[in-house]
Scaffold this active site. Structure first.
Site, mmCIF file in Angstrom:
data_model
loop_
_atom_site.group_PDB
_atom_site.id
_atom_site.type_symbol
_atom_site.label_atom_id
_atom_site.label_comp_id
_atom_site.label_asym_id
_atom_site.label_seq_id
_atom_site.Cartn_x
_atom_site.Cartn_y
_atom_site.Cartn_z
ATOM 1 N N LYS A 35 0.846 -1.210 0.000
ATOM 2 C CA LYS A 35 0.000 0.000 0.000
ATOM 3 C C LYS A 35 0.877 1.254 0.000
ATOM 4 O O LYS A 35 2.078 1.167 0.275
ATOM 5 C CB LYS A 35 -0.937 -0.040 1.208
ATOM 6 C CG LYS A 35 -0.217 -0.033 2.534
ATOM 7 C CD LYS A 35 -1.127 -0.495 3.674
ATOM 8 C CE LYS A 35 -0.402 -0.366 5.002
ATOM 9 N NZ LYS A 35 -1.071 -1.131 6.073
ATOM 10 N N TYR A 258 16.603 30.174 7.504
ATOM 11 C CA TYR A 258 15.349 30.834 7.895
ATOM 12 C C TYR A 258 15.257 30.993 9.404
ATOM 13 O O TYR A 258 15.594 30.073 10.151
ATOM 14 C CB TYR A 258 14.146 30.024 7.403
ATOM 15 C CG TYR A 258 13.876 30.199 5.923
ATOM 16 C CD1 TYR A 258 13.638 31.451 5.372
ATOM 17 C CD2 TYR A 258 13.858 29.090 5.088
ATOM 18 C CE1 TYR A 258 13.398 31.591 4.011
ATOM 19 C CE2 TYR A 258 13.605 29.222 3.731
ATOM 20 C CZ TYR A 258 13.376 30.486 3.204
ATOM 21 O OH TYR A 258 13.134 30.625 1.864
#
Ligand SMILES: *Cc1c(COP(=O)(O)O)cnc(C)c1O
Length: 362
Positions: A35, A258
């Site tokens: 999956k 940042y």
């Protein structure tokens, strides 16, 4: 130049891990759980390498369709089951088994039987033995089983299954309790039994029974706290790598990245690697999380940004622009990076984004 962020899938390692699962659960058939695009490793390439598995487990009918489209003839099981009447025709068309876990599905199958005899569908009947996610309550087991057995559109060999909530907890009481409840629930029902996910394959031999359902173990991943796949004889299948695209001298006291979260304690070289959260590398890891450069661990510094991350190169004076960097793989366990990010390895491998180039070895 193409973006250097690359995910390399080791097909040999996949086959090795399937063999390890068979060694751990001798006598059991193996459902390879593929999956979420094979836990982010690429559905088709994973399924081809694991074609020796007796079945594949998927979460979406579209995944079953993709497996049939490449010619795989293995049994396929829709793990979360169908949810509307039209799905039953697709199951028949693709020859796919379905999990049945809820009364609404039982009603759809009964309505389908009444509307004319289609080819029988193979059912994996799921009981909730304590996880409280999917499954019929044990008290309903015999009645539900009898209703399914009475249906001409359900194949007579119904597989009985349940799912463990804490099979990675080897000392805990929940798995023995679930095992005991499953035994009591199914004592008077016939049919093969399937209980074990990867952690139960590795840790709970009494739960192996007829079919094991291996996901993470096939990809070389551990879910046990503080352990990595190699501790269980598994090989990592995914390697995430990129290249160093800049090296800059930054002065003592300057801040990097940042929000300026990291400050240079001295004049130093800062490396810039072409990978970030836009590729699926977790933004949540703290400064100090390692990457592998020339086989040596180097700490990342500052915030991980969308396309880039910055590295403290003080311990790597020979680093050059263009050098390869491993973010996780055989040299640096993904479990370790996942722990730094506060999650599990499965989430990291599932999160690789489409822009990352894919390659295979083995
Ligand atoms: C995903 C899944 C598995 C595989 O679990 P792993 O821990 O990856 O081995 C097994 N059974 C069911 C029902 C699942 O949904």
């Amino acid at each position: 130049m193409a973006r250097p962020a690359t995910v390399t899938i080791d097909l040999d390692a996949l086959r090795h891990n399937l063999a390890q699962v068979r060694l751990r659960a001798p006598g059991a058939k193996v459902m390879a759980v593929v999956k979420a695009d094979g836990y982010g490793h690429g559905l088709e390439r994973v399924a081809r390498a694991l074609a020796g598995a007796e079945a594949f487990g998927v979460a979406a009918l579209s995944d079953a369709e993709r497996l049939r489209a490449i010619g795989l003839r293995n049994r396929i099981v829709l793990l979360s089951g169908f949810d509307e009447a039209a799905d039953l025709d697709v199951l028949r068309e693709l020859d796919v088994d379905t999990v049945v876990h809820h009364a609404t599905q039982l009603a759809l199958l009964e309505a389908d039987a009444g509307s004319g005899p289609g080819a029988p569908i193979c059912v994996w009947l799921k009981f909730d033995t304590g996880m409280h996610r999917l499954g019929f309550a044990p008290a309903q087991a015999e009645a539900v089983h009898a209703r399914l057995r009475a249906l001409p559109n359900v194949a007579p060999d119904i597989v009985l299954m349940t799912h463990f909530a804490s099979s990675d907890d080897i000392a805990g009481a929940q798995t023995p309790a679930q095992l005991g409840l499953f035994g009591a629930t199914t004592a008077h029902l016939d049919g093969a039994a399937s209980l074990s996910n990867s952690a139960a394959i590795l840790g709970w031999p009494a739960a192996h029974r007829d079919w094991v359902r291996a996901g993470g173990a096939l990809y070389g991943l551990s879910v046990s706290d503080g352990k990595v796949g190699a501790d269980f004889g598994l090989r990592p299948v995914m390697r995430l790598s990129t290249r160093l695209i800049a090296i800059n001298r930054v002065a003592k006291g300057e801040r990097v990245g940042y929000s300026a979260t990291w400050q240079c304690p001295e004049d130093m070289d800062v490396g810039v690697a072409a990978i970030g959260y836009g590729d699926g590398y977790p933004r949540s890891v703290p400064a100090g999380t390692p990457v592998l450069l020339g086989g040596k661990r180097v700490p990342l510094i500052g915030r991980v940004s969308m396309d880039l991350m910055t590295l403290d190169l003080r311990s790597a004076p020979d680093a050059r622009v263009g050098d390869e960097i491993e973010l996780w793989g055989p040299g640096l366990p993904v479990e370790e990076i996942a722990a730094a990010a506060g999650t599990i390895s499965y989430e990291l491998t599932c999160s690789i984004t489409r822009r990352v180039r894919a390659a295979t070895t083995g």
